[in-house]
Scaffold this motif. Sequence first.
Motif, PDB file in Angstrom:
ATOM      1  N   ALA A 259       4.472 -17.426  -2.956  1.00  0.00           N
ATOM      2  CA  ALA A 259       4.812 -16.136  -3.563  1.00  0.00           C
ATOM      3  C   ALA A 259       3.561 -15.366  -3.954  1.00  0.00           C
ATOM      4  O   ALA A 259       3.505 -14.140  -3.815  1.00  0.00           O
ATOM      5  CB  ALA A 259       5.712 -16.356  -4.786  1.00  0.00           C
ATOM      6  N   TYR A 260       2.537 -16.081  -4.415  1.00  0.00           N
ATOM      7  CA  TYR A 260       1.304 -15.412  -4.820  1.00  0.00           C
ATOM      8  C   TYR A 260       0.595 -14.796  -3.619  1.00  0.00           C
ATOM      9  O   TYR A 260       0.111 -13.655  -3.686  1.00  0.00           O
ATOM     10  CB  TYR A 260       0.384 -16.408  -5.522  1.00  0.00           C
ATOM     11  CG  TYR A 260      -0.831 -15.771  -6.144  1.00  0.00           C
ATOM     12  CD1 TYR A 260      -0.706 -14.911  -7.234  1.00  0.00           C
ATOM     13  CD2 TYR A 260      -2.111 -16.017  -5.651  1.00  0.00           C
ATOM     14  CE1 TYR A 260      -1.820 -14.318  -7.809  1.00  0.00           C
ATOM     15  CE2 TYR A 260      -3.227 -15.434  -6.222  1.00  0.00           C
ATOM     16  CZ  TYR A 260      -3.073 -14.586  -7.306  1.00  0.00           C
ATOM     17  OH  TYR A 260      -4.177 -13.998  -7.865  1.00  0.00           O
ATOM     18  N   LEU A 261       0.540 -15.502  -2.511  1.00  0.00           N
ATOM     19  CA  LEU A 261      -0.080 -14.958  -1.308  1.00  0.00           C
ATOM     20  C   LEU A 261       0.700 -13.748  -0.793  1.00  0.00           C
ATOM     21  O   LEU A 261       0.102 -12.735  -0.394  1.00  0.00           O
ATOM     22  CB  LEU A 261      -0.154 -16.029  -0.222  1.00  0.00           C
ATOM     23  CG  LEU A 261      -1.202 -17.135  -0.432  1.00  0.00           C
ATOM     24  CD1 LEU A 261      -1.019 -18.234   0.607  1.00  0.00           C
ATOM     25  CD2 LEU A 261      -2.608 -16.563  -0.361  1.00  0.00           C
ATOM     26  N   VAL A 262       2.021 -13.849  -0.793  1.00  0.00           N
ATOM     27  CA  VAL A 262       2.841 -12.720  -0.356  1.00  0.00           C
ATOM     28  C   VAL A 262       2.619 -11.524  -1.278  1.00  0.00           C
ATOM     29  O   VAL A 262       2.513 -10.376  -0.822  1.00  0.00           O
ATOM     30  CB  VAL A 262       4.332 -13.110  -0.327  1.00  0.00           C
ATOM     31  CG1 VAL A 262       5.207 -11.881  -0.082  1.00  0.00           C
ATOM     32  CG2 VAL A 262       4.580 -14.153   0.762  1.00  0.00           C
ATOM     33  N   TYR A 263       2.524 -11.779  -2.570  1.00  0.00           N
ATOM     34  CA  TYR A 263       2.271 -10.704  -3.539  1.00  0.00           C
ATOM     35  C   TYR A 263       0.954  -9.990  -3.233  1.00  0.00           C
ATOM     36  O   TYR A 263       0.890  -8.751  -3.245  1.00  0.00           O
ATOM     37  CB  TYR A 263       2.249 -11.274  -4.954  1.00  0.00           C
ATOM     38  CG  TYR A 263       1.541 -10.401  -5.956  1.00  0.00           C
ATOM     39  CD1 TYR A 263       2.126  -9.232  -6.440  1.00  0.00           C
ATOM     40  CD2 TYR A 263       0.260 -10.743  -6.419  1.00  0.00           C
ATOM     41  CE1 TYR A 263       1.461  -8.424  -7.350  1.00  0.00           C
ATOM     42  CE2 TYR A 263      -0.408  -9.943  -7.326  1.00  0.00           C
ATOM     43  CZ  TYR A 263       0.196  -8.789  -7.796  1.00  0.00           C
ATOM     44  OH  TYR A 263      -0.466  -7.985  -8.692  1.00  0.00           O
ATOM     45  N   LEU A 264      -0.104 -10.758  -2.954  1.00  0.00           N
ATOM     46  CA  LEU A 264      -1.397 -10.143  -2.649  1.00  0.00           C
ATOM     47  C   LEU A 264      -1.309  -9.287  -1.387  1.00  0.00           C
ATOM     48  O   LEU A 264      -1.880  -8.190  -1.328  1.00  0.00           O
ATOM     49  CB  LEU A 264      -2.464 -11.231  -2.477  1.00  0.00           C
ATOM     50  CG  LEU A 264      -2.845 -12.040  -3.719  1.00  0.00           C
ATOM     51  CD1 LEU A 264      -3.878 -13.096  -3.357  1.00  0.00           C
ATOM     52  CD2 LEU A 264      -3.382 -11.127  -4.819  1.00  0.00           C
ATOM     53  N   GLY A 265      -0.589  -9.787  -0.371  1.00  0.00           N
ATOM     54  CA  GLY A 265      -0.454  -9.023   0.863  1.00  0.00           C
ATOM     55  C   GLY A 265       0.358  -7.750   0.668  1.00  0.00           C
ATOM     56  O   GLY A 265      -0.021  -6.676   1.154  1.00  0.00           O
ATOM     57  N   VAL A 266       1.467  -7.861  -0.048  1.00  0.00           N
ATOM     58  CA  VAL A 266       2.318  -6.695  -0.301  1.00  0.00           C
ATOM     59  C   VAL A 266       1.561  -5.659  -1.133  1.00  0.00           C
ATOM     60  O   VAL A 266       1.648  -4.455  -0.886  1.00  0.00           O
ATOM     61  CB  VAL A 266       3.617  -7.122  -1.005  1.00  0.00           C
ATOM     62  CG1 VAL A 266       4.397  -5.903  -1.487  1.00  0.00           C
ATOM     63  CG2 VAL A 266       4.482  -7.949  -0.057  1.00  0.00           C
ATOM     64  N   ARG A 267       0.812  -6.120  -2.122  1.00  0.00           N
ATOM     65  CA  ARG A 267       0.058  -5.181  -2.956  1.00  0.00           C
ATOM     66  C   ARG A 267      -0.985  -4.435  -2.139  1.00  0.00           C
ATOM     67  O   ARG A 267      -1.205  -3.227  -2.331  1.00  0.00           O
ATOM     68  CB  ARG A 267      -0.630  -5.927  -4.105  1.00  0.00           C
ATOM     69  CG  ARG A 267      -1.164  -4.975  -5.173  1.00  0.00           C
ATOM     70  CD  ARG A 267      -1.795  -5.699  -6.322  1.00  0.00           C
ATOM     71  NE  ARG A 267      -3.105  -6.230  -5.969  1.00  0.00           N
ATOM     72  CZ  ARG A 267      -3.958  -6.726  -6.878  1.00  0.00           C
ATOM     73  NH1 ARG A 267      -3.608  -6.785  -8.149  1.00  0.00           N
ATOM     74  NH2 ARG A 267      -5.131  -7.180  -6.504  1.00  0.00           N
ATOM     75  N   ALA A 268      -1.640  -5.157  -1.207  1.00  0.00           N
ATOM     76  CA  ALA A 268      -2.625  -4.500  -0.349  1.00  0.00           C
ATOM     77  C   ALA A 268      -1.975  -3.410   0.499  1.00  0.00           C
ATOM     78  O   ALA A 268      -2.512  -2.301   0.634  1.00  0.00           O
ATOM     79  CB  ALA A 268      -3.309  -5.528   0.548  1.00  0.00           C
ATOM     80  N   LEU A 269      -0.809  -3.707   1.065  1.00  0.00           N
ATOM     81  CA  LEU A 269      -0.110  -2.717   1.881  1.00  0.00           C
ATOM     82  C   LEU A 269       0.403  -1.564   1.024  1.00  0.00           C
ATOM     83  O   LEU A 269       0.403  -0.404   1.459  1.00  0.00           O
ATOM     84  CB  LEU A 269       1.046  -3.383   2.626  1.00  0.00           C
ATOM     85  CG  LEU A 269       0.654  -4.462   3.644  1.00  0.00           C
ATOM     86  CD1 LEU A 269       1.902  -5.066   4.272  1.00  0.00           C
ATOM     87  CD2 LEU A 269      -0.269  -3.892   4.716  1.00  0.00           C
ATOM     88  N   TRP A 270       0.845  -1.872  -0.189  1.00  0.00           N
ATOM     89  CA  TRP A 270       1.356  -0.827  -1.079  1.00  0.00           C
ATOM     90  C   TRP A 270       0.246   0.130  -1.509  1.00  0.00           C
ATOM     91  O   TRP A 270       0.437   1.338  -1.559  1.00  0.00           O
ATOM     92  CB  TRP A 270       2.007  -1.458  -2.300  1.00  0.00           C
ATOM     93  CG  TRP A 270       2.562  -0.454  -3.278  1.00  0.00           C
ATOM     94  CD1 TRP A 270       2.073  -0.133  -4.510  1.00  0.00           C
ATOM     95  CD2 TRP A 270       3.710   0.369  -3.085  1.00  0.00           C
ATOM     96  NE1 TRP A 270       2.839   0.830  -5.095  1.00  0.00           N
ATOM     97  CE2 TRP A 270       3.856   1.161  -4.257  1.00  0.00           C
ATOM     98  CE3 TRP A 270       4.624   0.515  -2.047  1.00  0.00           C
ATOM     99  CZ2 TRP A 270       4.889   2.086  -4.392  1.00  0.00           C
ATOM    100  CZ3 TRP A 270       5.654   1.437  -2.189  1.00  0.00           C
ATOM    101  CH2 TRP A 270       5.778   2.212  -3.346  1.00  0.00           C
TER     102      TRP A 270
END
Length: 209
Positions: free
Chosen positions: A82-93
Amino acid sequence: MPNAAEWWVYLGAALLIAFAPGPGILYVLARSIRGGSREGVRSAFGNSLGASVHVLAAAVGLSALLMASAVAFTVVKLIGAAYLVYLGVRALWELRKGSAEPGEGSPRQRGSAVVQGFFSELFNPKTAVFFLAFLPQFVHPEQGSATPAFLLLGSVFVLFTLGADLLVAAFAGPLAARLARNPRWWRRQQVVSGGTLIGLGGALALSQN
């Protein structure tokens, strides 16, 4: 402690494993592409700090307790994913909002790279599994306490992985800087970086114990 022959075997195997493309290298690559060499270097040191905690845990037996509990293993694995997905989503956002610009990022973003690298590795139970499966082959409990051997062998491996991560950051950073001069290519590399982090999180979540 390993004997002389075992040391050579260990060092050779550790080098091959450390420099083989894996989640840690891909993570540093994604961060280097996103924020340049400095962010990649900070992420590499964060990874090493997280791995060092796993070495310490293996040395004192905490990793064995984690592996013995399927529930605990799954919880830690899902937190890390979940933490890795969060970092990726935040970068795209951030890219979508237009708040991300070419360059090395803000001081706050640069400082957080170490912390993010630390937690991404800390919540990766596969690292704990690796140390428990790999290091005991070179430890001889009948010679005395296994803790010093675990710490020494684990520290050597962490240094090897740090070296591999730093090389990735050194090569990927200049590429990111060149791409940053072209806004179209820069946005594409940011999408690749965020997508890589999300993919790593998904792979970790779906991986088998």
